[in-house]
Enzyme design. Structure first.
Site: not given
Ligand code: BG6
Ligand code: GLC
Ligand code: BG6
Ligand code: GLC
Length: 949
Positions: A527, A591, A645
């Site tokens: 995003r 992330s 994240d």
């Molecule tokens: C989102 C965040 O809402 O959730 C991201 O903006 C994050 O940064 C993500 O990585 C995590 O959730 P998922 O389910 O998309 O892995």
């Molecule tokens: C994985 C990544 C970590 C991140 C998490 C959630 O564990 O290694 O950095 O925060 O996923 O997205």
């Protein structure tokens, strides 16, 4: 009646009446319990419950495990027989559960006294005969039905799948020989065999309290307590079984309170008499003060005493009055309701029926009944207050809303018992809101429900699921150790948790402002956002965002292609926003685990989850992105911060709640960050203040710590992943893997013929076909089973209802384990925060994001509960990040931008003075503090000027 009474009393000498009332009052005085005495009873009940849990059966209150782990969830189905022995009557019942509905048919049988007190064989033969009659009546002699057996006496059980119940001791009016110490289920089975007419599959044996709780919980999921106030009295409730943090229903057998003398100070001589004349002197002392079998007898003893003292019946003790059992508790209810005149019963002569003396006697008898029944209700209220307070404390709650399922003639028929019970409970447990829900259909329905649950467990759990119920406490302890190991300079290199410093030192303070771009890469979506933080009257945030695809070939291709793709999407976004000519500050949510020494640098340690682009591990992702942007040359960007994240989530939530100091993700992957004291982070210089640490808890267990609970399915998932041996915790709990875990279990169960009649379809064999979002759909309470049918049909199987239930069960087992393991880890972080702050009670907020947490219907509730149980001395608020981590990344960027602007201005000023080396050294001495800040926070231009070459 009352008016009539008063009218007649007027004809008697006033002084005589006053004296009489006074003497009666004095006799009844010991029955009137003060508030303090009731508080004491509550405290003793509480102590009794605790002692019973510790000593496992040898204390006055037995606290017998029932091996009932959950209340009904509406998925129960099928036809069950329920046998209900131990209340006023024996009842046989047929229950048909269908689509969250239960149809019941029953017949009542009396058990003659000589059978109750004959031999065990006679008793069970009699029951078998009643069952035979009922099956005839239902026309189901050959049905071989599964049956639940409500046996309302203290029984020791082992587990629900080995159906047995050893009678500890008879209570109430039963005294059949050769039963105590024996398994009553076997005795019933043998009696059925002896009849050789029909067969039953007895799948559960339960106490009536447990049956009542289950029966009421079918209507009201908040029902977690069962109370009987009938012939006997007893309570069961859902206790936290602490080793595994799951709940189990405990049959308290609270009737035994006082058997160790703890109620001696409130026991009256009349109670002693009743106890002496009972079939079990010295036992069930609380029950003998409070339950239907004894209240009438207590009243009779008081009346005898008053008569002997010349206060009643002109001192004439009739034979009727001397007869034990003549005054039944139902009369007490009728008299207090005003439906019955006692003198009919006392046989004191009918010709003077309307005389004043009779009316006075009636009045006195009413007083006696009132005192005895009121005390009984108050004592039960005090006991109940102890139970609800215990549950509330177990769960670490300030306030508890709970429902008590109730049954028993005393509760149902007595005019005041239920009100006094409720009032007393409310006064003595003011922090609990207790609803009493009378059981409509008796405990048989509950026994049938337990049988249905037991069948599900028996069929589907067995060896598959024995290892899935993890010890939350044990893993919490291990996790805390790992946290400390990751923070230590010497221990970090071998620690599984990398505890990465993030160089974020505080949550937003409200002064942030500006226009920012945020990139959010690594969750289920890529995003790009524009975040405008303005500061008019109050701080407001405006956001616009767009989701871009990240195709498989790109995330698995070369690093250059990946970052070219990110740069291209960013260019597209800026074009759409009309800002291609501006150089906006950019915050980059990336992330994955990154090593940082400052905010705008992040060396990728290793890819996790789905990503595996070549040539990125070990590189600074900010540099790679800058390079890709430069290569394009059509716009410029200033990447000021790279954040995980979890950090973005904590900052997003911190914007709304200043207490937020933890960020967790439960989505595709899982991870957490929290604010650690700098003095504890060996990897960063300085001792003052705090810094956010990215735990990378997904790697918990990579050093072998989770081997004891990893199943064959976990190992298979790991083998087929892009990073075998790594992120083992993440692979057990997060969204990317849970659906696959369920699929693997189902394949194995199908292979063994346990589901889908052994059929396996190509879809079922395809990796990734069963997704975590399917688990969320299937675990929905109302439409879960129909969703299961829909999803399984799409996988090519034609599931039966039993299959759907089995699949739902598998989903629950997998998601429960996930919530429990995450709770163990999160509680570890909260415990650490509490320790760091040195407070008795921690008040904190946890920011959370991630699709699994957001979409699963039960996950959040389970997680919150488990965490609160583990850290009861914490007020924790779970704050869902509504707007993703981009807003938080923008907040971090805002701070970085402000600091960078500040240093740019200083650099400008200094460049106007051409200082000599000596002068610079002099300034440097004065500015030591600045160096400290600069080394840690950002590459400061001032340092550059102050460091002589
Ligand atoms: C989102 C965040 O809402 O959730 C991201 O903006 C994050 O940064 C993500 O990585 C995590 O959730 P998922 O389910 O998309 O892995
Ligand atoms: C994985 C990544 C970590 C991140 C998490 C959630 O564990 O290694 O950095 O925060 O996923 O997205
Ligand atoms: C019945 C339940 O409704 O109530 C029994 O089905 C229970 O299981 C009984 O034992 C208790 O009440 P009483 O007044 O019959 O002892
Ligand atoms: C007695 C029994 C108990 C039962 C209760 C109510 O106290 O010991 O098991 O629940 O009566 O029927």
């Amino acid at each position: 009646m009352c008016h009539h009474n008063r009218f007649l009393l007027l004809n008697v000498a006033k002084s005589d009446i006053i004296s009489l009332v006074f003497q009666v009052d004095e006799t009844l005085c010991p029955f009137k319990l003060s508030q303090e005495q009731l508080q004491l009873v509550k405290a003793r009940m509480r102590a009794g419950l605790e002692a019973g849990l510790k000593t496992k059966g040898s204390s006055a209150i037995k606290m017998l495990p029932s091996y009932v782990y959950r209340t009904p969830d509406g998925t129960e189905h099928g036809k069950y027989l329920a046998l209900d022995l131990g209340g006023t009557n024996f009842r046989a019942m047929m229950v048909n559960f269908k689509r969250q509905n239960a149809r019941l048919y029953h017949k009542i049988y009396t058990i003659p006294l000589e059978i109750m007190q004959g031999t065990g064989e006679e008793l069970f033969d009699h029951i078998a005969q009643c069952v035979s009659d009922f099956l005839d009546y239902m026309g189901m002699k050959n049905a071989h039905l599964p049956a639940g057996f409500t046996f309302s006496f203290p029984c020791e059980q082992t587990a629900i799948d080995t159906v047995s119940g050893t009678l500890v001791s008879w209570t109430k009016g039963y005294k059949a020989t050769d039963c105590e110490g024996h398994d009553v289920v076997s005795m019933l089975r043998e009696a059925i065999k002896r009849r050789n007419e029909f067969d039953l599959d007895i799948v559960a044996v339960v106490n009536d309290t447990v049956g009542t709780m289950m029966s009421c919980a079918y209507e009201d999921p908040q029902c977690e307590i069962g109370l009987i106030a009938g012939t006997g009295t007893n309570v069961c409730y859902m206790e936290e079984v602490d080793a595994e943090l799951s709940k189990m229903c405990i049959n308290t057998e609270w009737g035994g309170l006082g058997d160790d003398g703890s109620l001696d100070d409130i026991i009256t001589p009349y109670d002693m008499e009743v106890n002496q004349n009972s079939i079990n002197p010295g036992r069930q002392r609380f029950e003998k003060l409070t339950s239907g079998m004894y209240l009438g007898e207590i009243v009779r003893q008081v009346l005898l005493d008053l008569t002997r003292g010349g206060l009643l019946f002109r001192g004439h003790v009739t034979e009727t009055l001397k007869t034990p059992g003549i005054f039944e508790t139902k009369y007490l209810s009728q008299i207090e309701r005003g439906d019955m005149i006692f003198c009919d019963l006392a046989n004191c002569g009918t010709n003077s029926l309307l005389s004043v003396a009779i009316m006075i006697m009636d009045f006195i008898v009413m007083q006696v009944c009132g005192a005895v029944s009121r005390r009984a209700a108050q004592l039960c209220g005090a006991g109940m207050a102890a139970v609800v307070d215990k549950i509330r404390e177990n769960r670490g709650l300030d306030h508890l809303n709970i429902t008590v399922g109730v049954d028993g003639a005393l509760y149902k028929l007595h005019p005041h018992f239920s009100r006094v019970l409720k009032d007393t409970t409310e006064v003595l447990a003011p922090q609990c809101n207790v609803t009493f829900l009378p059981s409509e259909e008796g405990s048989g329905k509950g026994a049938a429900l337990i049988s249905a649950v037991a069948r599900q467990i028996g069929q589907h759990r067995g060896r598959y699921f024995s290892t899935w119920r993890v010890s939350v406490c044990a893993h919490n302890i291990q996790f805390r150790r790992e946290l400390a190991k990751g923070l230590g300079r010497d221990t970090n290199p071998t620690a599984a948790l990398k505890m990465l410093p993030t160089f974020v030192r505080s949550i937003p303070d409200g002064s942030e402002k500006g226009d920012f771009i945020a990139l959010d890469l690594g969750g289920s979506n890529f995003r790009i956002l524009r975040v405008k933080v303005s500061h008019e009257k109050k701080q407001t945030v405006q956001m616009e965002s767009q989701i871009y695809d990240t195709p498989e070939d790109i995330i698995h291709g070369s690093g250059t292609r990946l970052f070219d793709h990110v740069a291209e999407c960013l260019g597209d976004f800026m074009e759409k926003q009309n800002i291609k000519d501006k150089k906006l500050p950019v915050g980059f949510t990336f992330s994955f685990p990154c090593q940082q020494t400052k905010l705008d640098e992040g060396f990728l340690i290793t890819w996790t989850k789905r990503f595996k682009a070549g040539g990125v591990e070990g590189m600074d992702v900010v540099k790679l992105l800058n390079k890709a942007i430069k290569k394009r040359g059509d716009y410029d960007a200033d990447i000021m911060a790279v954040v995980n994240d979890t950090v973005g989530t904590m900052m997003t939530c911190g914007f709304d709640d200043q207490r937020c100091e933890v960020g967790i993700i439960i989505g595709t992957g899982t991870n957490a960050c929290y604010m650690e004291e700098l003095r504890n982070i060996d990897l960063v210089e300085g001792d003052e203040g705090r810094m956010c640490v990215n735990t990378e808890w997904g790697a918990f267990g990579d050093d072998g710590r989770l081997e004891d609970i990893r199943t064959e399915f976990d190992r298979e998932i790991d083998r087929g992943s892009i990073n075998p041996g790594k992120q083992l915790f993440e692979k057990m709990v997060s969204g990317m893997y849970m659906g696959e875990l369920v699929r693997l279990i189902l394949v194995k169960m199908a292979r063994e013929g346990l589901v889908f009649e052994g059929r396996i379809t190509p879809e079922l064999l395809t990796k990734g076909k069963f997704e975590t979002k399917h688990i969320s759909a299937i675990e929905k309470s109302k439409e879960g089973l129909s969703k299961a049918r829909e999803i399984l049909t799409r996988l090519g199987v034609e599931p039966s209802t039993d299959d759907c239930i089995a699949v739902q069960h598998v989903c629950t087992v997998v998601s429960f384990r996930s919530a429990n393991l995450i709770a163990a880890a999160l509680a570890g972080i909260l415990m650490r925060l509490k320790e760091n702050k040195g407070v008795a009670r921690l008040r904190t907020t946890v920011g959370i994001d991630g699709s699994l947490y957001k979409m699963h219907p039960q996950y959040a509730r389970r997680l919150h509960k488990a965490v609160r149980r583990l850290v009861p001395d914490t007020d924790v608020r779970f704050l869902l990040s509504e707007s993703g981590s981009g807003k938080g990344a923008a907040m971090v960027t805002a701070v970085a931008y402000r600091l960078a602007e500040h240093s740019r201005q200083i650099a400008q000023i200094l460049s106007e003075f051409r200082l000599t080396t000596e002068q610079l050294l002099e300034v440097r001495k004065l500015s030591q503090w600045c160096v400290c800040v600069c080394v840690c926070v950002f590459p400061c231009v001032l340092c550059h000027y102050l460091t002589p070459s």
